[in-house]
Each structure stands twice: as C-alpha cells, then as structure tokens.
Enzyme design. Structure first.
Site, PDB file in Angstrom:
ATOM      1  N   SER A   1     -22.263   0.446  43.481  1.00  0.00           N
ATOM      2  CA  SER A   1     -21.735   1.020  42.652  1.00  0.00           C
ATOM      3  C   SER A   1     -21.159   0.157  41.373  1.00  0.00           C
ATOM      4  O   SER A   1     -22.099   0.378  40.488  1.00  0.00           O
ATOM      5  CB  SER A   1     -20.130   1.639  43.119  1.00  0.00           C
ATOM      6  OG  SER A   1     -19.367   2.591  42.978  1.00  0.00           O
TER       7      SER A   1
ATOM      8  N   ASP B   1     -25.837   2.979  45.953  1.00  0.00           N
ATOM      9  CA  ASP B   1     -24.796   4.170  46.395  1.00  0.00           C
ATOM     10  C   ASP B   1     -24.320   4.365  44.886  1.00  0.00           C
ATOM     11  O   ASP B   1     -23.026   5.057  44.878  1.00  0.00           O
ATOM     12  CB  ASP B   1     -23.717   4.395  46.999  1.00  0.00           C
ATOM     13  CG  ASP B   1     -23.439   5.665  47.993  1.00  0.00           C
ATOM     14  OD1 ASP B   1     -24.144   6.984  48.085  1.00  0.00           O
ATOM     15  OD2 ASP B   1     -22.154   6.319  48.014  1.00  0.00           O
TER      16      ASP B   1
ATOM     17  N   HIS C   1     -18.867   5.397  51.596  1.00  0.00           N
ATOM     18  CA  HIS C   1     -19.828   4.767  49.418  1.00  0.00           C
ATOM     19  C   HIS C   1     -20.128   3.619  50.018  1.00  0.00           C
ATOM     20  O   HIS C   1     -20.837   2.826  49.149  1.00  0.00           O
ATOM     21  CB  HIS C   1     -18.860   5.181  48.198  1.00  0.00           C
ATOM     22  CG  HIS C   1     -18.803   4.589  47.278  1.00  0.00           C
ATOM     23  ND1 HIS C   1     -20.154   4.135  46.845  1.00  0.00           N
ATOM     24  CD2 HIS C   1     -18.525   3.561  46.399  1.00  0.00           C
ATOM     25  CE1 HIS C   1     -19.940   4.013  45.480  1.00  0.00           C
ATOM     26  NE2 HIS C   1     -19.151   3.338  45.027  1.00  0.00           N
TER      27      HIS C   1
END
Length: 345
Positions: A152, A177, A304
């Site tokens: 992220s 992700d 996530h």
C-alpha cells in the site's frame, strides 16, 4: 470498515457438561471447550517470528528508526508496511522467508517504535530518504542485493526509492495491492473511513479483536503480533488509541500515488505486482502488463493486507520471485555461490 456497533460479543468458556442421555441415538455431541476472548486475541511477541530488533539512528538528525531482522544468508528482502501498520505486518512472512533470504522490516516514520523529529511528515520524498538512510546505516557502502517489498503506502515508497536510483544494489521490486488509478480515486473517502473506525480500545486484546472482526485483517495469528505496535496508551483517556495520526497527513496522500504506475514501469529491475482483486489495474499498468514489463499475480481469498491474511502464500510468492530472477546476495548470479555479507556494526 465496520463500526464497533456491528461487533457481536464472543461466547465465553462453557465448562458444564450435560449428563449422557439414555439412548445413544439421542446423544448430542458435547460442545468443545471454547477459548475466551482475552486468550484468543492475546498479543504475541515479535520474537516468535524475527531473530532480532534494532534501533537505527540517522546521523545529523534525531531520527531513530526501528527495524526487525531475520535470516543470515541470501539477498535482502526489505519490507515497507502500509499507512497505519508497522514492520510487524511482515512477521509471519519473515519467519518463512528467512530460510531462503534475509529479511528486514522497518517501522516507517510516524509508525511503530520509530521516533522522528517530524512524525507527521509522511511525504513520499521524506519516507524514501528515510529508507535509504536506514539501509546505509545497516550495511554501509556495500549493501547486499536488495528486493524492496512495499504494501500500500509502503509500495509507493518502494517505487519512489527505485525511481530515485539511490540504491545501486536494488535487484527487485515487489508492490503489494496498490494501483495508482484506484488509490487516487479512493482518497476522497479516506477521511470518512478513518473517522468511522473505532478510535479507543480498553485493551490491546479488544483492538486485535476489532481488527479481525471488523475485517481489516483476516488472520488472527498475524493480528496478534502486528496490531500492538500500531497502538499507544492515552493516559488522559485511560485507553489505547492509534499510534499513527493518519488523518493529520492528508496533504501527502495524493503524492503517494500520483505517477505511481509510470515510476513502477520505468524501474529497470524485475518487478512483481501482487493484487487482491482483478479489477485493480489502471490503463497504464494494463498496457505494461500486455507488454510483459512486470509479473502480476492475483491472490485469492484475501483482503488488502495480503502479507498478513495469507502469509505462507505471500512468502512463497516472494521466494519464487527471487528464485525465478536468480537474485543472490550480490545481484543476479548462479545459486550456490552466495556468500553472506554482514550488517555494519
């Protein structure tokens, strides 16, 4: 993210057993002993997964960055967590990868146990400079071959480090992700997401429980080791709150993701993009994938935080990436010629 009102209370231990009925056909299987909430969500120490921890002081500043380390041989897998997480987000992953490579997981500025002069300066340039400074302090001017792994926000930092060309020994890039198009589009909802999450916890166990039952993490074992360092105790309110003040760093959010796809594709090292869903690619990445500029894998049945939800699969993917690209401690070389280089003391 679900609010606390959606959390159902957990059943406590049931110790009384029912007497056996006369007929075996009427027998109901006895309910197995359950684990109380405090035991099920109790914190676990980092020592279960990493070999050691260290504080890295940066010369010319008051910044001290906390790192967790595992493994002694092979290339260096340097892990960067997402916003609001900590280096312990890679705990279980590190315990698997260290059999094949060295692992360092860093608490970024304003996160975990790291301490910096400006905790709220989460600009991409500042965080990428922090990463390079930490690696320099650990390994001097002769670092081993490095595979940057970023989740992220940490993925954006990893890509920026690669784009700055300040790590000559960079041998691979793994982004987890995060895709520019969907990330930028979601920023308008970020403040609402942050404000809607539970803000105060009476105990660390309750925070771990909330992270799992609320859906942000799907692996209890990982949550038990990673969540504690994302919290701090508020003496005035007599409860735990979030250690990282993400809601006060909004001015940097857009900079994390703008231009991410182009920078990722322009990096000359082998690249792997791990995604939790197939609908995440923007136009730039779609074209790049068609041209074979990077490897992409969609990891199923995960949220996530892929590295926390399915750590064994994640570790295998990283190790396979290293093997596929023949990355040794000194770059691309034939397996069997690895000679471990030690951190600078």
């Amino acid at each position: 993210m679900d609010s606390s009102s959606n959390l159902n209370p957990l059943r406590e231990d049931i110790s009384d057993e029912e007497p056996a009925p006369a007929s075996v056909f009427a027998t109901r299987p006895l309910r197995p002993p359950s684990t109380s909430s405090s035991e099920k969500y109790s914190p676990v120490e980092w020592t279960s997964y990493f070999d050691k921890e260290d504080d890295v002081s940066i010369p010319g500043s008051n910044d001290v960055f906390h790192v967790y380390m595992a493994g002694t041989e092979g290339p260096l897998v340097f892990c960067l967590h997402g916003g609001g997480f900590s280096g312990l987000s890679f705990s279980i992953v590190a315990s698997k990868i260290k059999k094949k490579a060295r692992v360092v997981a860093m608490d970024l500025r304003g996160h975990g146990k790291s301490v910096s002069e400006d905790e709220l300066d989460l600009s991409l340039e500042t965080m990428s400079n922090d990463v390079v400074a930490v690696i320099k302090e650990l390994y001097g001017d002769s670092p081993p071959a490095i595979v940057l792994v970023g989740h992220s926000m940490g993925g954006s930092v990893a890509v920026q480090v690669a784009a700055n060309k300040t790590l000559p020994s960079l041998a691979g890039l793994v982004v987890v992700d995060v895709v520019e198009g969907t990330a930028v589009a979601s920023l308008i909802h970020m403040q609402k997401i942050l404000s809607n999450r539970m803000q105060h916890f009476p105990s660390i166990q309750k925070a771990i429980e909330y992270s799992v039952r609320g859906g942000s993490l799907r692996n209890i074992d990982s949550a038990r080791v990673s969540i504690p360092t994302t919290l701090k105790y508020d003496d005035s309110k007599h409860c735990y709150t979030y250690r990282t003040r993400l809601e006060q760093t909004e001015q940097y959010w857009k900079g994390w993701y703008e231009g991410l796809s182009e920078k990722f594709l322009s990096s000359p090292v082998p690249k792997l993009l791990l995604l939790a869903g197939t609908d995440r690619l923007d136009r730039t990445l779609t074209i790049g994938q068609m041209q074979g500029k990077f490897q992409m894998i969609v990891v199923k049945h995960t949220g996530h935080a892929i590295q926390e939800d399915v750590p064994e699969e994640f570790a295998n993917l990283v190790v396979n990436f290293i093997s596929r690209n023949r990355i040794g401690p000194h770059g691309v070389q034939i397996p069997g010629t690895w000679k471990p280089s030690q951190p600078k003391t």
